[in-house]
Design a protein around this motif. Sequence first.
Motif, PDB file in Angstrom:
ATOM      1  N   LEU A   1      29.557  47.250 -32.245  1.00 16.75           N
ATOM      2  CA  LEU A   1      28.876  46.419 -33.220  1.00 16.75           C
ATOM      3  C   LEU A   1      29.915  45.788 -34.133  1.00 16.75           C
ATOM      4  CD1 LEU A   1      25.984  48.834 -34.260  1.00 16.75           C
ATOM      5  CD2 LEU A   1      25.869  46.968 -32.602  1.00 16.75           C
ATOM      6  N   ILE A   2      29.872  44.477 -34.304  1.00 16.22           N
ATOM      7  CA  ILE A   2      30.782  43.760 -35.203  1.00 16.22           C
ATOM      8  C   ILE A   2      30.036  43.456 -36.504  1.00 16.22           C
ATOM      9  CG2 ILE A   2      32.154  41.677 -35.541  1.00 16.22           C
ATOM     10  CD1 ILE A   2      32.553  41.535 -32.546  1.00 16.22           C
ATOM     11  N   LEU A   3      30.596  43.920 -37.618  1.00 15.75           N
ATOM     12  CA  LEU A   3      29.988  43.681 -38.932  1.00 15.75           C
ATOM     13  C   LEU A   3      30.579  42.392 -39.508  1.00 15.75           C
ATOM     14  CD1 LEU A   3      30.205  47.330 -40.296  1.00 15.75           C
ATOM     15  CD2 LEU A   3      28.409  46.279 -38.908  1.00 15.75           C
ATOM     16  N   TYR A   4      29.863  41.318 -39.343  1.00  9.47           N
ATOM     17  CA  TYR A   4      30.354  39.987 -39.747  1.00  9.47           C
ATOM     18  C   TYR A   4      29.809  39.624 -41.115  1.00  9.47           C
ATOM     19  CZ  TYR A   4      31.208  34.978 -39.660  1.00  9.47           C
ATOM     20  OH  TYR A   4      31.610  33.698 -39.968  1.00  9.47           O
ATOM     21  N   PRO A   5      30.631  39.063 -42.021  1.00  8.54           N
ATOM     22  CA  PRO A   5      32.051  38.674 -41.891  1.00  8.54           C
ATOM     23  C   PRO A   5      33.024  39.674 -42.518  1.00  8.54           C
ATOM     24  CG  PRO A   5      31.114  37.601 -43.795  1.00  8.54           C
ATOM     25  CD  PRO A   5      30.033  38.490 -43.241  1.00  8.54           C
ATOM     26  N   LEU A   6      32.654  40.928 -42.624  1.00  6.97           N
ATOM     27  CA  LEU A   6      33.500  41.939 -43.268  1.00  6.97           C
ATOM     28  C   LEU A   6      34.804  42.124 -42.497  1.00  6.97           C
ATOM     29  CD1 LEU A   6      33.909  44.189 -45.365  1.00  6.97           C
ATOM     30  CD2 LEU A   6      32.698  45.732 -43.787  1.00  6.97           C
ATOM     31  N   ARG A   7      35.935  42.064 -43.238  1.00  7.91           N
ATOM     32  CA  ARG A   7      37.250  42.329 -42.676  1.00  7.91           C
ATOM     33  C   ARG A   7      38.210  42.630 -43.826  1.00  7.91           C
ATOM     34  NH1 ARG A   7      36.007  36.931 -41.849  1.00  7.91           N
ATOM     35  NH2 ARG A   7      37.368  35.404 -42.914  1.00  7.91           N
ATOM     36  N   VAL A   8      39.470  42.907 -43.505  1.00  7.36           N
ATOM     37  CA  VAL A   8      40.425  43.347 -44.519  1.00  7.36           C
ATOM     38  C   VAL A   8      40.599  42.311 -45.615  1.00  7.36           C
ATOM     39  CG1 VAL A   8      42.866  43.883 -44.931  1.00  7.36           C
ATOM     40  CG2 VAL A   8      41.683  44.926 -43.000  1.00  7.36           C
ATOM     41  N   ASN A   9      40.716  41.048 -45.232  1.00 12.97           N
ATOM     42  CA  ASN A   9      40.947  39.992 -46.218  1.00 12.97           C
ATOM     43  C   ASN A   9      39.656  39.314 -46.684  1.00 12.97           C
ATOM     44  OD1 ASN A   9      40.386  38.807 -43.800  1.00 12.97           O
ATOM     45  ND2 ASN A   9      42.163  37.449 -43.765  1.00 12.97           N
ATOM     46  N   ASN A  10      38.519  39.961 -46.402  1.00 15.20           N
ATOM     47  CA  ASN A  10      37.234  39.411 -46.848  1.00 15.20           C
ATOM     48  C   ASN A  10      36.250  40.564 -47.063  1.00 15.20           C
ATOM     49  OD1 ASN A  10      35.261  37.505 -47.525  1.00 15.20           O
ATOM     50  ND2 ASN A  10      34.568  37.325 -45.396  1.00 15.20           N
ATOM     51  N   ILE A  11      36.459  41.294 -48.168  1.00 14.32           N
ATOM     52  CA  ILE A  11      35.620  42.447 -48.462  1.00 14.32           C
ATOM     53  C   ILE A  11      34.297  41.941 -49.024  1.00 14.32           C
ATOM     54  CG2 ILE A  11      35.437  44.616 -49.725  1.00 14.32           C
ATOM     55  CD1 ILE A  11      37.663  44.559 -47.647  1.00 14.32           C
ATOM     56  N   THR A  12      33.281  41.984 -48.213  1.00 14.67           N
ATOM     57  CA  THR A  12      31.958  41.520 -48.603  1.00 14.67           C
ATOM     58  C   THR A  12      30.917  42.245 -47.769  1.00 14.67           C
ATOM     59  OG1 THR A  12      30.560  39.573 -48.867  1.00 14.67           O
ATOM     60  CG2 THR A  12      31.978  39.628 -46.933  1.00 14.67           C
ATOM     61  N   ALA A  13      29.682  42.189 -48.205  1.00 15.29           N
ATOM     62  CA  ALA A  13      28.613  42.843 -47.453  1.00 15.29           C
ATOM     63  C   ALA A  13      28.360  42.086 -46.145  1.00 15.29           C
ATOM     64  CB  ALA A  13      27.343  42.897 -48.291  1.00 15.29           C
ATOM     65  N   PRO A  14      28.178  42.787 -45.030  1.00 10.81           N
ATOM     66  CA  PRO A  14      27.898  42.101 -43.762  1.00 10.81           C
ATOM     67  C   PRO A  14      26.581  41.326 -43.826  1.00 10.81           C
ATOM     68  CG  PRO A  14      28.495  44.408 -43.420  1.00 10.81           C
ATOM     69  CD  PRO A  14      28.276  44.246 -44.874  1.00 10.81           C
ATOM     70  N   THR A  15      26.588  40.126 -43.296  1.00 10.38           N
ATOM     71  CA  THR A  15      25.378  39.314 -43.214  1.00 10.38           C
ATOM     72  C   THR A  15      24.816  39.288 -41.802  1.00 10.38           C
ATOM     73  OG1 THR A  15      26.694  37.318 -42.816  1.00 10.38           O
ATOM     74  CG2 THR A  15      26.130  37.845 -45.112  1.00 10.38           C
ATOM     75  N   ASP A  16      25.666  39.590 -40.814  1.00 13.93           N
ATOM     76  CA  ASP A  16      25.239  39.616 -39.414  1.00 13.93           C
ATOM     77  C   ASP A  16      25.842  40.829 -38.726  1.00 13.93           C
ATOM     78  OD1 ASP A  16      23.782  36.953 -38.963  1.00 13.93           O
ATOM     79  OD2 ASP A  16      25.678  36.302 -39.882  1.00 13.93           O
ATOM     80  N   VAL A  17      25.085  41.370 -37.801  1.00  8.85           N
ATOM     81  CA  VAL A  17      25.577  42.452 -36.951  1.00  8.85           C
ATOM     82  C   VAL A  17      25.560  41.944 -35.521  1.00  8.85           C
ATOM     83  CG1 VAL A  17      25.247  44.809 -36.160  1.00  8.85           C
ATOM     84  CG2 VAL A  17      24.697  44.200 -38.528  1.00  8.85           C
TER      85      VAL A  17
END
Length: 409
Positions: free
Chosen positions: A377-393
């Motif tokens: 499962l990819i938690l989009y758009p969460l990543r190291v340089n974009n700490i935010t709540a996932p909007t899409d799985v």
Amino acid sequence: MRSATAAKTIARPWKKDRAIATAPVTSKAPTSRLFGLHSATIVRKQVEAFVALVALFCGLALLSGCHHIPKGRSSVDRVDIRGEDAVSGLQDKIATKPSPKFVWLFRGILYEYSVYDRFVLQDDLARVEAYYRERGFFEARARAGRVFHKDDQHVRIEILVEEGKPVLTKKGVIQGVPQGDPVAALSANAALARALPVDKPFDNDKYVEAKEQIKASLTERGYAHAVVESEATIDLVNHAVVPVFKVEPGPVSRYGAITIKGLGHLPESNVRRTLDLHPGARFDSAELTDAQQEALGLGVFASVDIEPKLAKTADGAPDPVVPLEITVEPAKLRAWQIGGGVEFDSLKTDIHGVIGWEHHNFFGGLRTFSIVFRPGLILYPLRVNNITAPTDVLLAEKLKLELRQPSFI
């Protein structure tokens, strides 16, 4: 090795609640603040749970793992070595050690106290001097082991060292190298120079290593029966040591019969082709090491041992024909792989599982076939340089097939 690999990746979003997508813009700010408060509450609860778990663990340790200092004895709280400048690592060479601490704070919990013993400390002074001698400091003295009593049950120990002047290694001498083989003589002297640098403090470990390296340089040139003896003349007045190595090379040897034991159902012809050792070829210890690694690289053996069978002729001379006995222990040919993990980097954040199967003798011939399936499962758009709540799985699957064929060239 030849390999064939196929990979397939599929990604698609889950369906979302359309009511959230069409909510008024003015509701985003309150929702964001609520989400922040909710996240902070979760983090606080996780921290509280962690602290409670640590407290519970410490409580159980206090109840079940407490130790006491024996009556009339003292715990060693600290050991200091003064004057340790040119040589390091003395703390690991002595038996007197400070009492270990639980979570770096408390002594006597889970770990037993290290009890002071004056006879052990006396032996430690001798160990320190022996360790210095092995490093070329033959005049070193551990002249005192002082004990400071903090109270009736706790002591601090201080060992005072006088290192003295080191004995330096001078250019070594190799006697008995083959006169008709200048390459062997050059190889032996190069091995000596690498192992024992000149004008450096004498090191007994490097001295032993030099002896082994000189022998290896000869066995790589075909002298399977080579014997190397060593001695070192130490001049304490001038603080110098001259290592001398005496060589008996023996005859240039060749491989004899090559036997392989322990193959079981594995094909012997393929293993021999991988080893690439042939009767009648000149003996080479480095070639034997390479052959061992090549056999292990097939992935079908847990261990491979190549033993040269050195023997003597009827008149007592070294036999120039050296048979090889190769003993192998097959590993498991089939294995399952099951696991999972989390990937969090600058590209994406995903949670994935792994399931795979491999066979190291697929349809015979020592072929290796493997299949690995990785759903995630990819938690989009969460990543190291974009700490935010996932909007899409997003769903992601990766399938990898691999076939490796031992080379026949």
